[in-house]
Design an enzyme around this catalytic site. Structure first.
Site, PDB file in Angstrom:
ATOM      1  N   TRP A 181     -22.530  47.495 -51.546  1.00 48.60           N
ATOM      2  CA  TRP A 181     -21.582  47.673 -50.432  1.00 48.60           C
ATOM      3  C   TRP A 181     -20.427  46.702 -50.646  1.00 48.60           C
ATOM      4  O   TRP A 181     -20.661  45.515 -50.871  1.00 48.60           O
ATOM      5  CB  TRP A 181     -22.243  47.388 -49.066  1.00 48.60           C
ATOM      6  N   GLU A 222     -23.457  52.197 -50.312  1.00 47.73           N
ATOM      7  CA  GLU A 222     -23.345  52.254 -48.848  1.00 47.73           C
ATOM      8  C   GLU A 222     -21.888  52.430 -48.423  1.00 47.73           C
ATOM      9  O   GLU A 222     -21.014  51.665 -48.807  1.00 47.73           O
ATOM     10  CB  GLU A 222     -23.903  50.941 -48.262  1.00 47.73           C
ATOM     11  N   LYS A 224     -18.773  53.015 -45.384  1.00 48.32           N
ATOM     12  CA  LYS A 224     -18.425  52.387 -44.108  1.00 48.32           C
ATOM     13  C   LYS A 224     -17.117  52.959 -43.604  1.00 48.32           C
ATOM     14  O   LYS A 224     -16.283  53.394 -44.402  1.00 48.32           O
ATOM     15  CB  LYS A 224     -18.307  50.870 -44.312  1.00 48.32           C
ATOM     16  N   ASP A 255     -25.736  53.653 -43.348  1.00 44.32           N
ATOM     17  CA  ASP A 255     -25.999  52.645 -42.326  1.00 44.32           C
ATOM     18  C   ASP A 255     -25.545  53.274 -41.008  1.00 44.32           C
ATOM     19  O   ASP A 255     -24.402  53.732 -40.901  1.00 44.32           O
ATOM     20  CB  ASP A 255     -25.196  51.380 -42.667  1.00 44.32           C
ATOM     21  N   HIS A 258     -22.140  52.715 -39.402  1.00 51.24           N
ATOM     22  CA  HIS A 258     -20.937  52.892 -40.210  1.00 51.24           C
ATOM     23  C   HIS A 258     -20.240  54.235 -40.045  1.00 51.24           C
ATOM     24  O   HIS A 258     -19.608  54.726 -40.958  1.00 51.24           O
ATOM     25  CB  HIS A 258     -21.280  52.687 -41.688  1.00 51.24           C
ATOM     26  N   HIS A 282     -29.853  52.126 -43.783  1.00 56.02           N
ATOM     27  CA  HIS A 282     -29.835  50.824 -43.122  1.00 56.02           C
ATOM     28  C   HIS A 282     -29.953  51.128 -41.642  1.00 56.02           C
ATOM     29  O   HIS A 282     -29.046  51.751 -41.071  1.00 56.02           O
ATOM     30  CB  HIS A 282     -28.510  50.094 -43.378  1.00 56.02           C
ATOM     31  N   ASP A 290     -19.582  48.320 -34.869  1.00 56.03           N
ATOM     32  CA  ASP A 290     -20.679  48.077 -35.811  1.00 56.03           C
ATOM     33  C   ASP A 290     -21.232  46.671 -35.587  1.00 56.03           C
ATOM     34  O   ASP A 290     -21.127  45.800 -36.436  1.00 56.03           O
ATOM     35  CB  ASP A 290     -20.134  48.241 -37.239  1.00 56.03           C
ATOM     36  N   ASP A 292     -24.225  45.408 -35.181  1.00 54.15           N
ATOM     37  CA  ASP A 292     -25.479  44.964 -35.788  1.00 54.15           C
ATOM     38  C   ASP A 292     -26.399  44.242 -34.812  1.00 54.15           C
ATOM     39  O   ASP A 292     -26.930  43.172 -35.112  1.00 54.15           O
ATOM     40  CB  ASP A 292     -25.204  44.125 -37.044  1.00 54.15           C
ATOM     41  N   ASP A 322     -31.063  46.443 -41.053  1.00 52.26           N
ATOM     42  CA  ASP A 322     -29.841  45.673 -41.327  1.00 52.26           C
ATOM     43  C   ASP A 322     -29.169  45.314 -40.001  1.00 52.26           C
ATOM     44  O   ASP A 322     -28.464  46.127 -39.418  1.00 52.26           O
ATOM     45  CB  ASP A 322     -28.880  46.484 -42.211  1.00 52.26           C
TER      46      ASP A 322
HETATM   47  C1  RNT Z   1     -21.987  45.690 -43.710  1.00 54.94           C
HETATM   48  C2  RNT Z   1     -23.112  46.449 -44.310  1.00 54.94           C
HETATM   49  C3  RNT Z   1     -23.992  45.668 -45.244  1.00 54.94           C
HETATM   50  C4  RNT Z   1     -24.310  44.280 -44.739  1.00 54.94           C
HETATM   51  C5  RNT Z   1     -25.343  43.536 -45.544  1.00 54.94           C
HETATM   52  C6  RNT Z   1     -25.378  42.092 -45.207  1.00 54.94           C
HETATM   53  O1  RNT Z   1     -21.327  46.382 -42.740  1.00 54.94           O
HETATM   54  O2  RNT Z   1     -23.883  47.022 -43.303  1.00 54.94           O
HETATM   55  O3  RNT Z   1     -25.145  46.382 -45.501  1.00 54.94           O
HETATM   56  O4  RNT Z   1     -24.742  44.316 -43.414  1.00 54.94           O
HETATM   57  O5  RNT Z   1     -25.157  43.770 -46.870  1.00 54.94           O
HETATM   58 ZN    ZN Z   2     -25.683  47.993 -43.934  1.00 54.96          ZN
END
Ligand code: RNT
Ligand code: ZN
Length: 413
Positions: A181, A222, A224, A255, A258, A282, A290, A292, A322
């Site tokens: 990523w 990955e 985004k 993810d 994303h 993820h 986003d 998290d 994640d």
């Molecule tokens: C970032 C991505 C990525 C990170 C990690 C730490 O938006 O989700 O996967 O969260 O690599």
């Molecule tokens: Zn991620």
């Protein structure tokens, strides 16, 4: 036990075998992100997070050293049932006292203590090159930078990471997923979107030119949609990453933070499964952005789990958590998030899918809605507790974590 027996009978009335569901859940592997323990700081770059991602909160007790992080992870993992892997970032390399950390010169030996940790606990290791929180990220760009020196630095980093992933697979005897990523993007409308993407494609080609065993290392990419300070454009968007994965024969990683907020990652899973041998996820909880947040046993997570289970794809969807919450006890964040994903999987395994599918095919949407609602109040908790009991894990994880917080974590000042 009696509680479970009763629940077993109740689910039988729906035509569901709870023992089979528990057995299936026990076989699922979840890759647990090391970066929840220290707010994604790592050990190699002086402790500022960049790349358009952010942790918020200042709860005491964050891990500051490899030893602390391993001890915290150990407690978290001991409170999570089922099969686990540990998910490491390159920034968690353990450099010697006389060495200057350099991500373009990483070697397997910088991860030896992590391999020992994993082996002692019979865990697999997944890996991520770290393309953020580093002075060689220039103008928010890495693999797509127009600056040759910047691009080649990060290409070298990617190449080292392929080799380290091979080493992890070899040492643990389990495949290593290596996820790429990059944060690259632009805060405001770029004048050129094509050439950054072309450079990213070329950099990836170079990284993947390192020979590696595709049965041992699964490279994933990955995508985004935006990052903080990178609102106008992300070089590795969904279309780029899916297309590149097809072209290079690697695995796409989705993810669920994303995408645009009304998009459903659950809905994307079946489409990808029809064209990919494997996909990777993820699992996170985006709140308004986003963000998290810690994964919960919520609708989004359940829908993702349902799609995987309904497609009989528990062995084809590689699952990782994640998220990074710095506002609560970080060990508790780990356990709550991973357990929530497991709950969602168990919930999905406790549905009479064949019956539900037939209802859909015959247009019986009334029956389908009523059945779905009835399942929501079935004695799910008793089956979940039975899973924990069979995994020899206590239902209560807060008490041991609070005790560790009092004894160990509060002393980290
Ligand atoms: C970032 C991505 C990525 C990170 C990690 C730490 O938006 O989700 O996967 O969260 O690599
Ligand atoms: Zn991620």
């Amino acid at each position: 036990m009696r509680k479970y027996e009763k629940a077993r009978q109740e689910y039988l009335e729906f035509g569901i075998d709870t023992d089979a569901a528990i057995k299936a859940l026990r076989a699922v592997t979840i890759s647990v992100q090391c970066w929840q323990g220290d707010d994604v700081l790592g050990f190699d770059a002086g402790g500022a997070l960049s790349g358009g991602i952010q942790t918020t909160g200042n709860y005491p007790g964050k891990a500051r050293t490899p030893k602390e992080l391993m001890a915290d992870m150990d407690l978290a993992l001991s409170l999570i049932g089922g099969k686990k892997k540990i998910n490491l970032h390159a920034s968690y390399a353990i450099w010697g006292k006389d060495e200057t950390p350099d991500r373009s010169k990483l070697e397997p030996r910088h991860f030896e203590p992590w391999v020992d940790f994993a082996k002692e606990r019979k865990l697999g290791i997944d890996f991520n090159p770290t393309f953020f929180s580093h002075p060689m990220v220039k103008d928010n760009l890495t693999l797509s930078s127009p600056d040759d020196a910047v691009r080649s630095y990060w290409i070298e980093h990617g190449k080292c990471c392929v080799q380290i992933s091979q080493y992890f697979a070899k040492q643990t005897g389990m495949p290593c997923l290596m996820n790429i990523w990059i944060p690259d993007g632009y805060k405001d409308y770029p004048a050129d979107r094509l050439h950054p993407r072309a450079r990213f494609r070329d950099s990836l080609d170079q990284i993947l030119s390192v020979p590696y065993d595709k049965n041992k290392v699964y490279v994933t990419l990955e995508s985004k949609v935006f990052g903080i300070g990178l609102e106008a454009n992300t070089v590795g968007n969904a279309e780029f990453c899916l297309s590149y994965s097809d072209y290079a024969g690697i695995t796409p990683l989705l993810d669920n933070g994303h995408y645009h907020p009304t998009e459903s990652v659950a809905d994307k899973i079946s489409s990808l499964l029809l064209f990919h041998d494997k996909i990777a996820l993820h699992v996170t909880r985006p709140m308004r952005w986003d963000s998290d947040h810690v994964v919960l046993f919520d609708d989004t997570t359940r829908e993702i789990a349902q799609e995987i289970v309904r497609a009989h794809a528990l062995d084809r969807v590689l699952l990782a958590t994640d998220y990074f919450d710095a506002s609560i006890n970080r060990i508790s964040a780990w356990v709550t998030g991973v357990r929530s994903l497991q709950k969602a999987l168990l919930y999905a395994l406790l549905e009479p899918h064949d019956r539900m599918r037939t209802m859909q095919d015959y247009g019986n949407f009334t029956d389908l809605m009523v059945l779905n609602e009835n399942l929501k109040t079935a004695p799910f908790g008793a089956v979940w507790e039975e899973f924990l009991r069979r995994e020899k894990v206590e239902a209560d994880y807060l008490t041991p974590i609070k005790e560790y917080e009092r004894k160990v974590m509060v002393n980290r000042k």
